[in-house]
Write an enzyme that holds these catalytic residues in place. Sequence first.
Site, PDB file in Angstrom:
ATOM      1  N   LYS A 139     -20.769 -42.218  18.137  1.00  0.00           N
ATOM      2  CA  LYS A 139     -19.813 -41.862  17.118  1.00  0.00           C
ATOM      3  C   LYS A 139     -19.091 -40.814  17.726  1.00  0.00           C
ATOM      4  O   LYS A 139     -19.643 -39.426  17.452  1.00  0.00           O
ATOM      5  CB  LYS A 139     -20.458 -41.589  15.837  1.00  0.00           C
TER       6      LYS A 139
ATOM      7  N   GLU B  36     -26.999 -29.778  19.746  1.00  0.00           N
ATOM      8  CA  GLU B  36     -26.358 -28.622  20.360  1.00  0.00           C
ATOM      9  C   GLU B  36     -25.267 -28.181  19.475  1.00  0.00           C
ATOM     10  O   GLU B  36     -24.165 -28.813  19.074  1.00  0.00           O
ATOM     11  CB  GLU B  36     -25.758 -29.439  21.522  1.00  0.00           C
TER      12      GLU B  36
ATOM     13  N   CYS C 262     -17.841 -24.130  22.469  1.00  0.00           N
ATOM     14  CA  CYS C 262     -18.908 -23.455  21.935  1.00  0.00           C
ATOM     15  C   CYS C 262     -19.337 -22.181  22.475  1.00  0.00           C
ATOM     16  O   CYS C 262     -20.299 -21.454  21.984  1.00  0.00           O
ATOM     17  CB  CYS C 262     -20.052 -24.544  21.943  1.00  0.00           C
TER      18      CYS C 262
ATOM     19  N   GLU D 117     -19.008 -18.122  13.819  1.00  0.00           N
ATOM     20  CA  GLU D 117     -17.992 -18.987  14.751  1.00  0.00           C
ATOM     21  C   GLU D 117     -16.892 -19.252  14.157  1.00  0.00           C
ATOM     22  O   GLU D 117     -16.795 -20.065  13.272  1.00  0.00           O
ATOM     23  CB  GLU D 117     -18.979 -20.106  15.140  1.00  0.00           C
TER      24      GLU D 117
HETATM   25  P1  NAD Z   1     -18.795 -30.953  13.216  1.00  0.00           P
HETATM   26  O1  NAD Z   1     -20.208 -30.877  12.855  1.00  0.00           O
HETATM   27  O2  NAD Z   1     -17.813 -30.838  12.193  1.00  0.00           O
HETATM   28  O3  NAD Z   1     -18.759 -32.632  13.621  1.00  0.00           O
HETATM   29  C1  NAD Z   1     -19.335 -32.802  14.985  1.00  0.00           C
HETATM   30  C2  NAD Z   1     -19.840 -34.324  14.726  1.00  0.00           C
HETATM   31  O4  NAD Z   1     -20.714 -34.801  13.774  1.00  0.00           O
HETATM   32  C3  NAD Z   1     -18.523 -35.385  14.518  1.00  0.00           C
HETATM   33  O5  NAD Z   1     -18.601 -36.493  15.123  1.00  0.00           O
HETATM   34  C4  NAD Z   1     -18.628 -35.402  12.997  1.00  0.00           C
HETATM   35  O6  NAD Z   1     -17.951 -36.523  12.416  1.00  0.00           O
HETATM   36  C5  NAD Z   1     -19.890 -35.425  12.842  1.00  0.00           C
HETATM   37  N1  NAD Z   1     -20.595 -35.440  11.495  1.00  0.00           N
HETATM   38  C6  NAD Z   1     -20.170 -34.749  10.680  1.00  0.00           C
HETATM   39  N2  NAD Z   1     -20.989 -34.632   9.436  1.00  0.00           N
HETATM   40  C7  NAD Z   1     -21.930 -35.430   9.746  1.00  0.00           C
HETATM   41  C8  NAD Z   1     -23.271 -35.756   9.069  1.00  0.00           C
HETATM   42  N3  NAD Z   1     -23.449 -35.277   7.784  1.00  0.00           N
HETATM   43  N4  NAD Z   1     -23.894 -36.694   9.592  1.00  0.00           N
HETATM   44  C9  NAD Z   1     -23.672 -36.869  10.749  1.00  0.00           C
HETATM   45  N5  NAD Z   1     -22.788 -36.727  11.620  1.00  0.00           N
HETATM   46  C10 NAD Z   1     -21.764 -35.832  10.856  1.00  0.00           C
HETATM   47  O7  NAD Z   1     -18.273 -30.228  14.503  1.00  0.00           O
HETATM   48  P2  NAD Z   1     -16.728 -30.182  15.206  1.00  0.00           P
HETATM   49  O8  NAD Z   1     -16.120 -29.327  14.229  1.00  0.00           O
HETATM   50  O9  NAD Z   1     -16.582 -31.661  15.614  1.00  0.00           O
HETATM   51  O10 NAD Z   1     -17.245 -29.447  16.441  1.00  0.00           O
HETATM   52  C11 NAD Z   1     -17.163 -28.044  16.637  1.00  0.00           C
HETATM   53  C12 NAD Z   1     -18.855 -27.649  16.629  1.00  0.00           C
HETATM   54  O11 NAD Z   1     -19.388 -28.252  17.617  1.00  0.00           O
HETATM   55  C13 NAD Z   1     -18.472 -25.964  16.940  1.00  0.00           C
HETATM   56  O12 NAD Z   1     -19.419 -25.330  15.846  1.00  0.00           O
HETATM   57  C14 NAD Z   1     -19.090 -26.022  18.447  1.00  0.00           C
HETATM   58  O13 NAD Z   1     -19.742 -24.676  18.681  1.00  0.00           O
HETATM   59  C15 NAD Z   1     -20.193 -27.250  18.429  1.00  0.00           C
HETATM   60  N6  NAD Z   1     -20.284 -27.444  19.918  1.00  0.00           N
HETATM   61  C16 NAD Z   1     -21.377 -27.297  20.447  1.00  0.00           C
HETATM   62  C17 NAD Z   1     -21.512 -27.625  21.866  1.00  0.00           C
HETATM   63  C18 NAD Z   1     -22.789 -27.275  22.500  1.00  0.00           C
HETATM   64  O14 NAD Z   1     -23.098 -27.658  23.807  1.00  0.00           O
HETATM   65  N7  NAD Z   1     -23.609 -26.481  21.828  1.00  0.00           N
HETATM   66  C19 NAD Z   1     -20.510 -28.054  22.474  1.00  0.00           C
HETATM   67  C20 NAD Z   1     -19.295 -28.435  21.662  1.00  0.00           C
HETATM   68  C21 NAD Z   1     -19.280 -28.003  20.479  1.00  0.00           C
END
Ligand code: NAD
Length: 502
Positions: free
Chosen positions: A179, A254, A293, A390
């Site tokens: 997803k 992650e 990230c 963040e």
């Molecule tokens: P997000 O948590 O809003 O969404 C990430 C994914 O999770 C999306 O596909 C979203 O639709 C899904 N999601 C949201 N709520 C959910 C739920 N209740 N259950 C299951 N899935 C759900 O994050 P974002 O805004 O898309 O991405 C930014 C974040 O990702 C930042 O915090 C960044 O640091 C992190 N990130 C971490 C890494 C790493 O390697 N550690 C890499 C890239 C991004």
Amino acid sequence: MTAAQQTIHVGGEWRAALSGATREIIDPVDATPFEVVAEGGALDTDDAVAAARAAFDFGAWPRTPVADRAALLRRVAALLDRDRDRIGALESRDAGKTLEEGRLDVDCVRDAFRYFAGLVENENGGGRVVDAGSDEIRSVVVHEPVGVCALITPWNYPLLQASWKIAPALAAGNTFVIKPSEITPLTTVVLIELLLEAGLPLGAANIVTGPGDTVGARLAEHPDVDLVSFTGGLVSGTKVARSAADSVKKVALELGGKNPNVVFADACSTPDGFDTAVDQALNAAFIHSGQVCSAGSRLIVEEPLRDRFVAELSRRAELIRLGRGTDAGVECGPLVSAAQLARTESYVASALAEGAVLRAGGGRPAGPGYFFRPTVLDRCHRGMRVVREEVFGPVLTVETFRTEEEAVALANDTEYGLAGAVWTSDEHRARRVAGLLRHGTVWINDFHPYLPQAEWGGFGKSGIGRELGPGGLAEYREAKHIYQNLAPRPVRWFAGTTTAKG
Ligand code: NAD
């Protein structure tokens, strides 16, 4: 790309959402829609999991010899090379990156497929023989695929994050449902097309485009999913972990980071050293508009160096050219969405209200789109939200230290622990500080590079588990101990004797 709105792939068939719902994909450069995708829901997700389950329990992929699995991953890598420009341009438009970044992302995706192909190939069948202390016992530990994997990815590196999950999951022999982020799903759809073109058996790769609170949540709780690997923010990650715990599935997270970039004055004692440290601090904080990230969003600089360093950094931040990623000379794109822009604005406003001093940027440029000017906030401290949380935007905070101990304490003073850097010309200090930093990746005199061969992941609230490297493959496997008794005889633990023989 697949026909508009048919972006759900289940068991070998491209289709629209069962509900008929769709979502417009927005170009962040001008805030206009440019594509339409299926907005899947819980029922689409159930179908996709059922397809992945059947493909795992009865299908060809988990039973495909390792050499053939590796060969398929290599074919995917070759297709990525073939389509580099097309996919790079799509990633650039969808996520608001420069074209060059989009293309480099495709190269990194290709490298992930190649790396995991080589890793499983070189194991020569795997299996670790255990010395059981007796010639009568043959004991071996083998590694098997976990089963059906749910892969949930964010919007900042849509294709790259997908590949860090898909490549090891497939290399290990799993089937999956992915997803992608609902706002940047396009290149992940293309990647599924490439997997099919490369010959992956139908049902092994499934995708449901749709929101996190329906599709993502259903994947995390689904009883037929064996593992959920999530990359995203702390709030959603916590919900995923809770669901995974309730349904007792393996979980890998992650999450975010608040990454320190520690600069000692000795790193800047020559003009070249100063130029390099400033240049890399700029890159650490502002590449992809800080939506990384591992962004070096906390500059922690030795006090006597502060004024000179911040002045030069701010001068150069003001010169960063914003615009559409495909236009010549553009160095940085917009933020990905209106929500991300509003979030960044609110963090800058709160920092200024708490006493930060603005040295560069601080607001939106004139014109359409979700742009925000690269921002440097001086005189920051740990009490400020902008230092603790963040932002995920082009905002760099500046703190200072006087001693090495203070530098380490500041760098570790975060609930996250994804990545950090130390800049120094003193080799002993570099090693000392690297050893003390509580972060999953530590750079010495560099920022941002990673290697597919080396584990990536975080300490603390930056997550659970690792991606990339042998550890990234291990996440997608179960260990099985096979213990063979070559000379079985009764154990006589219980007193009664067997009367009937034969
Ligand atoms: P997000 O948590 O809003 O969404 C990430 C994914 O999770 C999306 O596909 C979203 O639709 C899904 N999601 C949201 N709520 C959910 C739920 N209740 N259950 C299951 N899935 C759900 O994050 P974002 O805004 O898309 O991405 C930014 C974040 O990702 C930042 O915090 C960044 O640091 C992190 N990130 C971490 C890494 C790493 O390697 N550690 C890499 C890239 C991004």
